[in-house]
Design a protein around this motif. Structure first.
Motif, PDB file in Angstrom:
ATOM      1  N   PHE A 283      -0.061  -0.156  -0.924  1.00 44.65           N
ATOM      2  CA  PHE A 283       1.065  -1.074  -0.756  1.00 44.65           C
ATOM      3  C   PHE A 283       0.669  -2.470  -1.218  1.00 44.65           C
ATOM      4  N   LEU A 284       1.505  -3.075  -2.079  1.00 45.85           N
ATOM      5  CA  LEU A 284       1.263  -4.427  -2.565  1.00 45.85           C
ATOM      6  C   LEU A 284       1.794  -5.418  -1.530  1.00 45.85           C
ATOM      7  N   VAL A 285       0.885  -6.179  -0.914  1.00 47.54           N
ATOM      8  CA  VAL A 285       1.250  -7.039   0.207  1.00 47.54           C
ATOM      9  C   VAL A 285       2.189  -8.163  -0.226  1.00 47.54           C
ATOM     10  N   LYS A 286       1.849  -8.857  -1.265  1.00 49.03           N
ATOM     11  CA  LYS A 286       2.645  -9.999  -1.714  1.00 49.03           C
ATOM     12  C   LYS A 286       3.970  -9.553  -2.312  1.00 49.03           C
ATOM     13  N   ALA A 287       3.959  -8.511  -3.118  1.00 47.60           N
ATOM     14  CA  ALA A 287       5.187  -8.023  -3.749  1.00 47.60           C
ATOM     15  C   ALA A 287       6.082  -7.304  -2.754  1.00 47.60           C
ATOM     16  N   GLY A 288       5.493  -6.722  -1.700  1.00 53.81           N
ATOM     17  CA  GLY A 288       6.275  -6.040  -0.683  1.00 53.81           C
ATOM     18  C   GLY A 288       6.857  -4.725  -1.142  1.00 53.81           C
ATOM     19  N   ARG A 289       6.012  -3.889  -1.800  1.00 54.67           N
ATOM     20  CA  ARG A 289       6.484  -2.583  -2.256  1.00 54.67           C
ATOM     21  C   ARG A 289       5.273  -1.692  -2.564  1.00 54.67           C
ATOM     22  N   TRP A 290       5.540  -0.377  -2.711  1.00 53.29           N
ATOM     23  CA  TRP A 290       4.470   0.568  -3.018  1.00 53.29           C
ATOM     24  C   TRP A 290       4.022   0.431  -4.471  1.00 53.29           C
ATOM     25  N   ARG A 291       2.726   0.578  -4.682  1.00 54.75           N
ATOM     26  CA  ARG A 291       2.204   0.774  -6.025  1.00 54.75           C
ATOM     27  C   ARG A 291       2.047   2.266  -6.292  1.00 54.75           C
ATOM     28  N   THR A 292       1.507   3.002  -5.319  1.00 49.85           N
ATOM     29  CA  THR A 292       1.411   4.465  -5.402  1.00 49.85           C
ATOM     30  C   THR A 292       1.597   5.045  -4.013  1.00 49.85           C
ATOM     31  N   TRP A 293       2.097   6.282  -3.950  1.00 48.67           N
ATOM     32  CA  TRP A 293       2.179   7.025  -2.687  1.00 48.67           C
ATOM     33  C   TRP A 293       2.286   8.502  -3.028  1.00 48.67           C
ATOM     34  N   GLU A 294       1.449   9.319  -2.359  1.00 47.82           N
ATOM     35  CA  GLU A 294       1.533  10.771  -2.509  1.00 47.82           C
ATOM     36  C   GLU A 294       1.025  11.439  -1.243  1.00 47.82           C
ATOM     37  N   GLY A 295       1.512  12.637  -0.981  1.00 52.11           N
ATOM     38  CA  GLY A 295       1.108  13.347   0.223  1.00 52.11           C
ATOM     39  C   GLY A 295       1.443  14.820   0.128  1.00 52.11           C
ATOM     40  N   THR A 296       1.147  15.551   1.209  1.00 49.65           N
ATOM     41  CA  THR A 296       1.390  16.992   1.277  1.00 49.65           C
ATOM     42  C   THR A 296       1.931  17.352   2.640  1.00 49.65           C
ATOM     43  N   ILE A 297       2.958  18.207   2.655  1.00 46.37           N
ATOM     44  CA  ILE A 297       3.503  18.771   3.889  1.00 46.37           C
ATOM     45  C   ILE A 297       3.221  20.265   3.883  1.00 46.37           C
ATOM     46  N   ALA A 298       2.593  20.758   4.944  1.00 40.56           N
ATOM     47  CA  ALA A 298       2.333  22.194   5.093  1.00 40.56           C
ATOM     48  C   ALA A 298       2.928  22.638   6.419  1.00 40.56           C
ATOM     49  N   GLY A 315       6.926  25.870   4.100  1.00 38.41           N
ATOM     50  CA  GLY A 315       5.881  26.139   3.120  1.00 38.41           C
ATOM     51  C   GLY A 315       5.029  24.906   2.849  1.00 38.41           C
ATOM     52  N   THR A 316       4.357  24.913   1.723  1.00 40.34           N
ATOM     53  CA  THR A 316       3.498  23.792   1.314  1.00 40.34           C
ATOM     54  C   THR A 316       4.161  23.039   0.176  1.00 40.34           C
ATOM     55  N   VAL A 317       4.360  21.740   0.374  1.00 40.62           N
ATOM     56  CA  VAL A 317       5.092  20.915  -0.585  1.00 40.62           C
ATOM     57  C   VAL A 317       4.279  19.663  -0.869  1.00 40.62           C
ATOM     58  N   LYS A 318       4.107  19.352  -2.163  1.00 39.26           N
ATOM     59  CA  LYS A 318       3.429  18.117  -2.567  1.00 39.26           C
ATOM     60  C   LYS A 318       4.471  17.038  -2.821  1.00 39.26           C
ATOM     61  N   LEU A 319       4.253  15.826  -2.277  1.00 41.19           N
ATOM     62  CA  LEU A 319       5.175  14.713  -2.421  1.00 41.19           C
ATOM     63  C   LEU A 319       4.562  13.634  -3.308  1.00 41.19           C
ATOM     64  N   THR A 320       5.330  13.154  -4.283  1.00 43.05           N
ATOM     65  CA  THR A 320       4.884  12.081  -5.160  1.00 43.05           C
ATOM     66  C   THR A 320       6.005  11.065  -5.295  1.00 43.05           C
ATOM     67  N   LEU A 321       5.696   9.796  -4.957  1.00 40.35           N
ATOM     68  CA  LEU A 321       6.688   8.728  -4.997  1.00 40.35           C
ATOM     69  C   LEU A 321       6.459   7.870  -6.240  1.00 40.35           C
ATOM     70  N   THR A 322       7.514   7.648  -7.019  1.00 43.22           N
ATOM     71  CA  THR A 322       7.428   6.803  -8.212  1.00 43.22           C
ATOM     72  C   THR A 322       8.593   5.822  -8.214  1.00 43.22           C
ATOM     73  N   ALA A 323       8.346   4.622  -8.740  1.00 44.77           N
ATOM     74  CA  ALA A 323       9.376   3.592  -8.809  1.00 44.77           C
ATOM     75  C   ALA A 323      10.319   3.864  -9.976  1.00 44.77           C
ATOM     76  N   ARG A 324      11.581   3.517  -9.794  1.00 46.10           N
ATOM     77  CA  ARG A 324      12.589   3.637 -10.851  1.00 46.10           C
ATOM     78  C   ARG A 324      13.126   2.239 -11.176  1.00 46.10           C
ATOM     79  N   GLU A 325      13.496   2.034 -12.440  1.00 48.74           N
ATOM     80  CA  GLU A 325      13.945   0.717 -12.871  1.00 48.74           C
ATOM     81  C   GLU A 325      15.350   0.391 -12.402  1.00 48.74           C
ATOM     82  N   SER A 326      16.212   1.386 -12.299  1.00 44.78           N
ATOM     83  CA  SER A 326      17.602   1.120 -11.932  1.00 44.78           C
ATOM     84  C   SER A 326      18.051   2.089 -10.851  1.00 44.78           C
TER      85      SER A 326
END
Length: 337
Positions: A283-298, A315-326
């Motif tokens: 997490f970028l402290v000054k910008a106030g948003r994620w730079r990267t985030w990923e995880g797994t749910i089992a 089941g087992t699911v991989k989570l990946t968070l990415t920023a979108r421009e719009s």
């Protein structure tokens, strides 16, 4: 007589000059002591504790009219497990008429397969009033847009239910107080809903671990990067009581009663479920948003565990968070209930 009268008058005059009984004299204030504030004057403000330079406050920083958009991809490992069917009703014993056979128990229809999204789009917005709003756009069959109200730290104040609320809390919620390396806190998630277990489910064991930890604070250019690691676990086990099916033939007075069956009570079946979540984000402290985030749910369940009590994808699911421009356009569909 004249001398006695003069004495009485003198005593009366001296008595009039005495101070009234019970009057208190003011005590002199010690040297150096300040005078008390006047009535109605504001009390001095309490001194604020010094800011700990080793801690940071993690908050979403949104500008009014400029939404922030993320896409969360849910990649499943293998096929989704088939939902467990509810326990079958046990046939009645010792209730047959002579020369008659018990009719077969009716077949219970298979439980419907739960429909879970294959991805989410999150749109964080700040209104002119300063309130934070969240739009959740699930992807998949029979999904509709959902909305909720957020605090500045991403806590869901209103709206969102079930899987939508749990996943949003997982990727958006930040700690309430300032945190430093090795500090931990909990998320507002409910991965297994006890209220959905039903009256036939008797819980025998539960275990819950809900921990997010700030593992590092580093500098990257003009911003600080807070590294967060996620470790969540919910386990629940119990027994599901089966209702006995009514006898195919009404019992007669001379039919024997099986005492063993009456003493043992209705049959039960073991059932359990488990959800494990791990993840890591920057997490970028000054910008106030994620730079990267990923995880797994089992998640998994055994026996006739109620499907609607599981509040995450099976089941087992991989989570990946990415920023979108719009941000996608607002939908006209009603939010999920």
């Amino acid at each position: 007589m004249r001398s006695l009268f003069g004495l009485v008058v003198a005593l009366s005059l001296s008595a009039c000059k005495e101070e009234p009984r019970g009057q208190l004299e003011p005590i002199a204030r010690p040297p150096g002591m300040k005078d008390a504030p006047a009535p109605g004057a504001a009390a001095p403000a309490a001194a604020q504790p010094p800011v700990d330079p080793s801690k940071v406050t993690l908050r979403w920083k949104l500008a009014a009219g400029t939404p922030v958009t993320y896409h969360l991809d849910l990649e499943r490992s293998g096929a989704a497990p088939a939902p467990q069917e509810a326990a079958e009703e046990a046939p009645a014993k010792g209730k047959k008429g002579k020369g008659k056979e018990a009719a077969p128990a009716p077949q219970r229809p298979a439980a419907p397969t739960a429909s879970f999204p294959t991805g989410f789009t999150y749109v964080l917005e700040r209104a002119d009033s300063g309130d934070y709003r969240l739009r959740v756009l699930p992807e998949g069959k029979d999904t509709t847009e959902d909305t909720g109200a957020l605090s500045e730290r991403g806590f869901v104040l209103d709206g969102l239910q079930g899987i939508n609320r749990n996943i949003a809390a997982l990727v958006l919620e930040l700690p309430l107080a300032p945190v430093g390396p090795n500090d931990t806190w909990a998320l507002g998630t409910e991965l297994l809903t006890h209220d959905a277990l039903g009256p036939l489910f008797t819980t025998t064991k539960t275990e819950r671990r809900n921990r997010v930890k700030l593992t590092a604070l580093t500098q990257d250019g003009g911003d600080q990067v807070a590294t967060l690691e996620y470790d969540l676990l919910e386990q629940l086990s119990g027994k599901v009581t089966s209702r006995r099916a009514p006898p195919a033939v009404p019992a007669r007075a001379d039919d024997p009663v099986e005492e063993e069956e009456e003493a043992s009570g209705p049959p039960t079946t073991e059932a359990s479920a488990e959800v494990r979540i791990t993840g890591k984000g920057e997490f970028l402290v000054k910008a106030g948003r994620w730079r990267t985030w990923e995880g797994t749910i089992a998640s998994s369940s055994r026996g006739p565990f109620p499907t609607n009590a599981l509040q995450v994808p099976p089941g087992t699911v991989k989570l990946t968070l990415t920023a979108r421009e719009s941000a996608p356009p607002a939908a006209t569909a009603k939010p999920q209930q």
